[in-house]
Design a protein around this motif. Structure first.
Motif, PDB file in Angstrom:
ATOM      1  N   SER A  89     -72.641 -25.576  12.977  1.00 18.85           N
ATOM      2  CA  SER A  89     -72.422 -24.592  11.923  1.00 18.85           C
ATOM      3  C   SER A  89     -70.931 -24.292  11.723  1.00 18.85           C
ATOM      4  N   ASN A  90     -70.538 -24.097  10.476  1.00 11.93           N
ATOM      5  CA  ASN A  90     -69.151 -23.702  10.191  1.00 11.93           C
ATOM      6  C   ASN A  90     -68.830 -22.323  10.755  1.00 11.93           C
ATOM      7  N   TYR A  91     -69.849 -21.534  10.997  1.00 16.90           N
ATOM      8  CA  TYR A  91     -69.630 -20.171  11.495  1.00 16.90           C
ATOM      9  C   TYR A  91     -69.157 -20.157  12.952  1.00 16.90           C
ATOM     10  N   ARG A  92     -69.198 -21.287  13.621  1.00 19.75           N
ATOM     11  CA  ARG A  92     -68.635 -21.355  14.967  1.00 19.75           C
ATOM     12  C   ARG A  92     -67.127 -21.105  14.935  1.00 19.75           C
ATOM     13  N   GLN A  93     -66.550 -21.241  13.728  1.00 21.87           N
ATOM     14  CA  GLN A  93     -65.118 -21.001  13.589  1.00 21.87           C
ATOM     15  C   GLN A  93     -64.744 -19.541  13.803  1.00 21.87           C
ATOM     16  N   VAL A  94     -65.709 -18.646  13.657  1.00 21.98           N
ATOM     17  CA  VAL A  94     -65.400 -17.220  13.815  1.00 21.98           C
ATOM     18  C   VAL A  94     -64.897 -16.919  15.228  1.00 21.98           C
ATOM     19  N   PRO A  95     -65.680 -17.167  16.291  1.00 21.35           N
ATOM     20  CA  PRO A  95     -65.134 -16.914  17.630  1.00 21.35           C
ATOM     21  C   PRO A  95     -63.965 -17.817  17.980  1.00 21.35           C
ATOM     22  N   MET A  96     -63.927 -19.036  17.442  1.00 24.33           N
ATOM     23  CA  MET A  96     -62.811 -19.938  17.726  1.00 24.33           C
ATOM     24  C   MET A  96     -61.519 -19.415  17.112  1.00 24.33           C
ATOM     25  N   GLN A  97     -61.604 -18.895  15.881  1.00 26.93           N
ATOM     26  CA  GLN A  97     -60.423 -18.324  15.239  1.00 26.93           C
ATOM     27  C   GLN A  97     -59.890 -17.132  16.018  1.00 26.93           C
ATOM     28  N   ILE A  98     -60.813 -16.349  16.575  1.00 22.73           N
ATOM     29  CA  ILE A  98     -60.404 -15.171  17.346  1.00 22.73           C
ATOM     30  C   ILE A  98     -59.798 -15.576  18.689  1.00 22.73           C
ATOM     31  N   LYS A  99     -60.453 -16.508  19.367  1.00 29.04           N
ATOM     32  CA  LYS A  99     -60.073 -16.833  20.736  1.00 29.04           C
ATOM     33  C   LYS A  99     -58.852 -17.734  20.841  1.00 29.04           C
ATOM     34  N   TYR A 100     -58.773 -18.722  19.967  1.00 28.97           N
ATOM     35  CA  TYR A 100     -57.741 -19.745  20.133  1.00 28.97           C
ATOM     36  C   TYR A 100     -56.613 -19.693  19.106  1.00 28.97           C
ATOM     37  N   PHE A 101     -56.833 -18.985  17.993  1.00 26.97           N
ATOM     38  CA  PHE A 101     -55.837 -19.012  16.930  1.00 26.97           C
ATOM     39  C   PHE A 101     -55.297 -17.630  16.574  1.00 26.97           C
ATOM     40  N   ALA A 102     -55.561 -16.658  17.425  1.00 25.49           N
ATOM     41  CA  ALA A 102     -54.993 -15.310  17.269  1.00 25.49           C
ATOM     42  C   ALA A 102     -55.222 -14.743  15.877  1.00 25.49           C
ATOM     43  N   ASN A 103     -56.401 -14.975  15.331  1.00 28.09           N
ATOM     44  CA  ASN A 103     -56.699 -14.464  13.994  1.00 28.09           C
ATOM     45  C   ASN A 103     -57.219 -13.033  14.116  1.00 28.09           C
ATOM     46  N   PHE A 104     -56.282 -12.097  14.093  1.00 24.94           N
ATOM     47  CA  PHE A 104     -56.630 -10.694  14.262  1.00 24.94           C
ATOM     48  C   PHE A 104     -57.448 -10.180  13.084  1.00 24.94           C
ATOM     49  N   PHE A 105     -57.250 -10.759  11.897  1.00 17.74           N
ATOM     50  CA  PHE A 105     -58.001 -10.321  10.722  1.00 17.74           C
ATOM     51  C   PHE A 105     -59.487 -10.643  10.879  1.00 17.74           C
ATOM     52  N   SER A 138     -52.420 -14.071  34.054  1.00 18.91           N
ATOM     53  CA  SER A 138     -51.637 -15.252  33.682  1.00 18.91           C
ATOM     54  C   SER A 138     -52.086 -15.806  32.329  1.00 18.91           C
ATOM     55  N   ARG A 139     -53.397 -15.771  32.079  1.00 19.38           N
ATOM     56  CA  ARG A 139     -53.901 -16.242  30.787  1.00 19.38           C
ATOM     57  C   ARG A 139     -53.534 -15.250  29.684  1.00 19.38           C
ATOM     58  N   ALA A 140     -53.536 -13.974  30.004  1.00 17.36           N
ATOM     59  CA  ALA A 140     -53.155 -12.963  29.020  1.00 17.36           C
ATOM     60  C   ALA A 140     -51.695 -13.127  28.616  1.00 17.36           C
ATOM     61  N   VAL A 141     -50.851 -13.434  29.573  1.00 14.34           N
ATOM     62  CA  VAL A 141     -49.437 -13.657  29.266  1.00 14.34           C
ATOM     63  C   VAL A 141     -49.272 -14.895  28.393  1.00 14.34           C
ATOM     64  N   HIS A 142     -49.999 -15.948  28.737  1.00  9.45           N
ATOM     65  CA  HIS A 142     -49.894 -17.195  27.976  1.00  9.45           C
ATOM     66  C   HIS A 142     -50.427 -17.034  26.558  1.00  9.45           C
ATOM     67  N   ARG A 143     -51.583 -16.381  26.422  1.00  9.23           N
ATOM     68  CA  ARG A 143     -52.212 -16.239  25.108  1.00  9.23           C
ATOM     69  C   ARG A 143     -51.603 -15.106  24.307  1.00  9.23           C
ATOM     70  N   GLY A 144     -51.187 -14.060  24.991  1.00 10.45           N
ATOM     71  CA  GLY A 144     -50.559 -12.937  24.312  1.00 10.45           C
ATOM     72  C   GLY A 144     -51.517 -11.836  23.882  1.00 10.45           C
ATOM     73  N   TYR A 145     -52.800 -12.030  24.073  1.00 12.04           N
ATOM     74  CA  TYR A 145     -53.791 -11.030  23.678  1.00 12.04           C
ATOM     75  C   TYR A 145     -55.114 -11.362  24.347  1.00 12.04           C
ATOM     76  N   ASN A 146     -56.006 -10.390  24.338  1.00 12.33           N
ATOM     77  CA  ASN A 146     -57.359 -10.576  24.864  1.00 12.33           C
ATOM     78  C   ASN A 146     -58.335 -10.458  23.703  1.00 12.33           C
ATOM     79  N   GLN A 147     -59.034 -11.541  23.399  1.00 16.14           N
ATOM     80  CA  GLN A 147     -59.925 -11.552  22.248  1.00 16.14           C
ATOM     81  C   GLN A 147     -61.056 -10.535  22.384  1.00 16.14           C
TER      82      GLN A 147
END
Length: 252
Positions: A89-105, A138-147
């Motif tokens: 499903s294309n909707y799998r992009q929702v959690p992926m956008q949040i987790k890996y691409f810092a899409n705060f919107f 360490s992951r928080a520092v690398h990613r910069g945020y917690n989804q």
């Protein structure tokens, strides 16, 4: 707004079609086709059943010395996810956008939507503490945020049943775990085993009176991560504390 849309066109985060001026984050067609779980309409849904089964596995292993009777039954814990996560499903992009691409919107949009659904549930109305699943430092520092925090913040602002308190000072990860994505269910369980702990300075505030704690993650697959958070918290909370669970996506 129209001039800005012309100069800086916005696109749907699902189908990538250009958004109309009145559309936000996702186009109206994709919003209509969201694969909702409707777990907020059924108290004993499959997500709740899964997490309760894991909790019961934990409770029956506790020794009597810790004050838990053999075969203790915990109060049924409620759980709700906004949408189904399917690989095709294309909707799998929702959690992926949040987790890996810092899409705060996207996090705010779908977190708000989840909060609205939770606000419709009488079994979530007494929640007074929202705890996002923590990242290892360490992951928080690398990613910069917690989804999970982004989602929890949106839920707390939108859920209609009173003011929610987000607590990021209660739980922490004791070690950096592998990503759960490609692990088998048993490997996921082992991967996050004893990976969470309660900060000493938070113990008094969660033990002094009963709370209704909502634990929040981005995606629910087997329930292993949320169950480990429960296991870390359970010995330190007031005996009458309730637990509930929420996520943006539920993996089928």
């Amino acid at each position: 707004m129209k001039a800005l849309d012309f100069l800086f066109p916005r696109h749907c985060n699902i189908c990538h079609k250009r958004l109309l001026p009145e559309e936000k984050v996702v186009c109206s067609e994709c919003m209509e086709d969201i694969p909702f779980t409707y777990f907020w309409t059924v108290e004993d849904n499959e997500m709740a059943d899964k997490i309760n089964a894991r909790i019961q596995e934990y409770l029956v292993t506790l020794p009597a010395a810790e004050g838990y009777p053999v075969h203790r039954k915990e109060q049924y814990c409620n759980a709700c996810a906004l949408m189904f996560y399917r690989d095709e499903s294309n909707y799998r992009q929702v959690p992926m956008q949040i987790k890996y691409f810092a899409n705060f919107f996207v996090a705010r949009h779908f977190g708000n939507l989840l909060g609205e659904k939770l606000g419709q549930c009488p079994w979530f109305t007494s929640v007074d503490m929202v705890i996002p699943v923590p990242l290892h430092w360490s992951r928080a520092v690398h990613r910069g945020y917690n989804q999970a925090y982004l989602i929890a913040r949106a839920i707390s602002k939108t859920c209609s049943a009173g003011t929610r308190l987000i607590r990021t000072d209660v739980l922490y990860r004791t070690r950096r775990t592998k990503t759960q994505t490609r692990l088998t269910p048993e490997e996921k369980k082992v991967n996050v085993a004893y990976a969470f702990a309660v900060r000493r300075r938070a113990i008094a505030s969660i033990a002094q009176k009963p709370h209704h704690i909502l634990l929040v993650d981005d995606v629910f697959t087997t329930g292993a991560t949320l169950a480990e958070c429960y296991k870390a918290l359970k010995p330190f909370v007031h005996p009458d504390t309730e637990f509930s669970f929420a996520s943006i996506a539920y993996y089928e």
